[in-house]
Scaffold this motif. Sequence first.
Motif, PDB file in Angstrom:
ATOM      1  N   SER A 107       0.123   4.117   1.688  1.00 42.49           N
ATOM      2  CA  SER A 107       0.152   4.714   3.012  1.00 42.49           C
ATOM      3  C   SER A 107       0.532   3.687   4.071  1.00 42.49           C
ATOM      4  O   SER A 107       0.286   2.495   3.924  1.00 42.49           O
ATOM      5  CB  SER A 107      -1.224   5.297   3.349  1.00 42.49           C
ATOM      6  N   GLU A 108       1.094   4.167   5.158  1.00 43.92           N
ATOM      7  CA  GLU A 108       1.449   3.307   6.290  1.00 43.92           C
ATOM      8  C   GLU A 108       0.973   3.971   7.575  1.00 43.92           C
ATOM      9  O   GLU A 108       1.517   5.001   7.975  1.00 43.92           O
ATOM     10  CB  GLU A 108       2.964   3.077   6.329  1.00 43.92           C
ATOM     11  N   SER A 134     -14.054   0.599   0.368  1.00 45.57           N
ATOM     12  CA  SER A 134     -12.712   0.693  -0.188  1.00 45.57           C
ATOM     13  C   SER A 134     -12.728   0.505  -1.694  1.00 45.57           C
ATOM     14  O   SER A 134     -11.941   1.117  -2.414  1.00 45.57           O
ATOM     15  CB  SER A 134     -11.794  -0.356   0.456  1.00 45.57           C
ATOM     16  N   PRO A 152      -2.324   1.679   5.959  1.00 48.01           N
ATOM     17  CA  PRO A 152      -3.467   1.934   5.081  1.00 48.01           C
ATOM     18  C   PRO A 152      -4.775   1.859   5.868  1.00 48.01           C
ATOM     19  O   PRO A 152      -4.804   1.375   7.000  1.00 48.01           O
ATOM     20  CB  PRO A 152      -3.381   0.793   4.058  1.00 48.01           C
ATOM     21  N   PHE A 184       0.830  -1.194   0.000  1.00 44.54           N
ATOM     22  CA  PHE A 184       0.000   0.000   0.000  1.00 44.54           C
ATOM     23  C   PHE A 184       0.873   1.255   0.000  1.00 44.54           C
ATOM     24  O   PHE A 184       2.020   1.232   0.453  1.00 44.54           O
ATOM     25  CB  PHE A 184      -0.918   0.018   1.226  1.00 44.54           C
ATOM     26  N   ASP A 192      -8.051   5.234   2.891  1.00 45.33           N
ATOM     27  CA  ASP A 192      -6.783   5.479   2.211  1.00 45.33           C
ATOM     28  C   ASP A 192      -6.125   4.130   1.931  1.00 45.33           C
ATOM     29  O   ASP A 192      -5.216   3.705   2.635  1.00 45.33           O
ATOM     30  CB  ASP A 192      -5.873   6.365   3.066  1.00 45.33           C
ATOM     31  N   ASN A 193      -6.635   3.476   0.909  1.00 47.18           N
ATOM     32  CA  ASN A 193      -6.131   2.137   0.555  1.00 47.18           C
ATOM     33  C   ASN A 193      -5.446   2.152  -0.800  1.00 47.18           C
ATOM     34  O   ASN A 193      -5.440   1.157  -1.523  1.00 47.18           O
ATOM     35  CB  ASN A 193      -7.279   1.123   0.548  1.00 47.18           C
ATOM     36  N   ASP A 233      -5.862  -7.697   4.244  1.00 48.40           N
ATOM     37  CA  ASP A 233      -5.754  -6.822   3.081  1.00 48.40           C
ATOM     38  C   ASP A 233      -6.935  -6.964   2.131  1.00 48.40           C
ATOM     39  O   ASP A 233      -7.295  -6.012   1.423  1.00 48.40           O
ATOM     40  CB  ASP A 233      -4.447  -7.102   2.341  1.00 48.40           C
TER      41      ASP A 233
END
Length: 588
Positions: free
Chosen positions: A444-445, A583, A447, A442, A451-452, A574
């Motif tokens: 972002s860290e 999502s 996710p 992903f 925000d995926n 996930d």
Amino acid sequence: MIAHLRFLISISLFLVVSILPVNSFAHNTKIKIVYTTDVHGNFFPVDYITMSPVDGSLSRVVSAIDSIRETPGGNNLVLLDNGDFLQGQPSVYYYNYIDTISPHLASEIYNYIGYDATTIGNHDVETGHAVYDRWRSQNRMPLLGANVIDNKSGQPYLRPYVILEKDGVRIAVLGLLTPAIPAWLPENLWSGLSFEDMETSAKKWMPIIKSNENPDIIIGLFHSGHDETMRTGEFIENASLKIAREVPGFDALLIGHDHQKFHEVIENVVGEKVTVLNPANNAKAVGLLEFDVKKSNGKLKSKKITSNILDITGFEPDKAFLEKFAPQREKIENYVARKIGNVSEEMSIDDAFFGPSTFMSFLHRLQLDISGADISFAAPLSFGAVIRKGPMKVCDTFTLYKYENMLYVIKMTGREIKDYLEESYSIWTRQITDSQHHLINFKSEPPSLNDNRLAKPAYNFDSATGIDYTVDVTKPKGEKINISSLSDGRSFSLDSTYTVAINSYRANGGGNLLSDGAGISREELKKRIVSATDKDLRYYLIDYIEKHPDIEVQTIHNWKFIPDGIAEKAAEIDRELLFSPQSLKEQK
């Protein structure tokens, strides 16, 4: 006497006014610019792939334009498009390749709406000379592309810029296209052309426009995104922000290509403010610029710009527009509804992100059967794609395969195949140590459902069929892939050479898997080609399915993520992030 005096004064005033230049007074003008980008054939409020309603489309844009015309400055409206309109929906595919006699639907629609100019997009070039040259000949609006060069003359193949005049205000629109076409498309689709670096072209044309045209406003209409780190080989794919900073003179850049909403004001190297705008794709929003221009004695005194991204999903489709194109809509509906086969079980693409899936197995099997190759490479191209159990129709082949790529067969060594897969799975997955980490790479860290975003596009997540292998998610790149054998039982050797079925985008270097992964240069790739189809892959998919209509859905379990305990549990987390209803909407 008094009456006579008044008469003389009136005559004197009349004479004074008459001899003054017409433009000697200050003149204030409000101008609005509306633009669309990456429409991808979304003309009507129906997705002709899923046969379901959509909340965008040019039918709603027409309603939005009518509304904008009623606002101050709406009588001075400039309408622009930024390319990628000839690919995406069956509505354009039908008029690209099936009905090539009737006027092209895209030209009829853009003429009807009254667009002032458009750039060409990479997916427009993808349709080939026969399609985009025919389409261009039927347009009333100019097709721009200053950096699309005719190799014979050395001059632009398309019009470099256009001057539009509204209420005495001169507006220059310079069109540019991302130059990475040779890295994505077979040369026969753009034969006789070359694609100049965008910044080089902008620097060349800016002084020409200023000197020859004396414009009051200069707009860049760029089919190129904002992230300049996005490179395809030697090409800067997204050069828009770089030009905004490095090439003075632009008031605004209207950009596209990357399907990402973007709205910022950039300061260039001489301190000028440049508005950069991208309303993203599928005609769900439009970019809106408003200029307040003051001129005196024919010279520009001041200009003020405001900008916005206008969501048009709340507008109703324009009824007159729908009625005008009702006959064409009926043709498209009949085409996509044609039955070509029967599917034994539902096929969903969701599983393809976490292991073998019925969806990707079916595509791999078709590529192998059509090509006769030893191995097939392919990637999931659409989030949430589903082919239902029961009758398979033409529209389902657009779900199965999104783009108009050709099918190639190339030669690769066993080591190159392994390294290719190492590259694919290294951008697809993270290296993890336990099941509490995210398997998918992903952006972002950490996710979240809101925000995926993926760190890399899923259309580069290639898996293979024809070989049996494992992907160890605990290992770094270079150690992830272990190929045990060919799937027919033959031994697999890193030193042997195999034939590989692959799409033309990939075979020409798109996605960099062959260059960065397998280490094959673009020059060398041309020597590796064994065969290539002369029509797009979807044509052959339809033909094959019609000849083999009873489709028994099977999953080819030729690869898996390991270790089992870690990979399976991480995948469950996930899967929810990627494919929950919320999502999935974000990813689309």
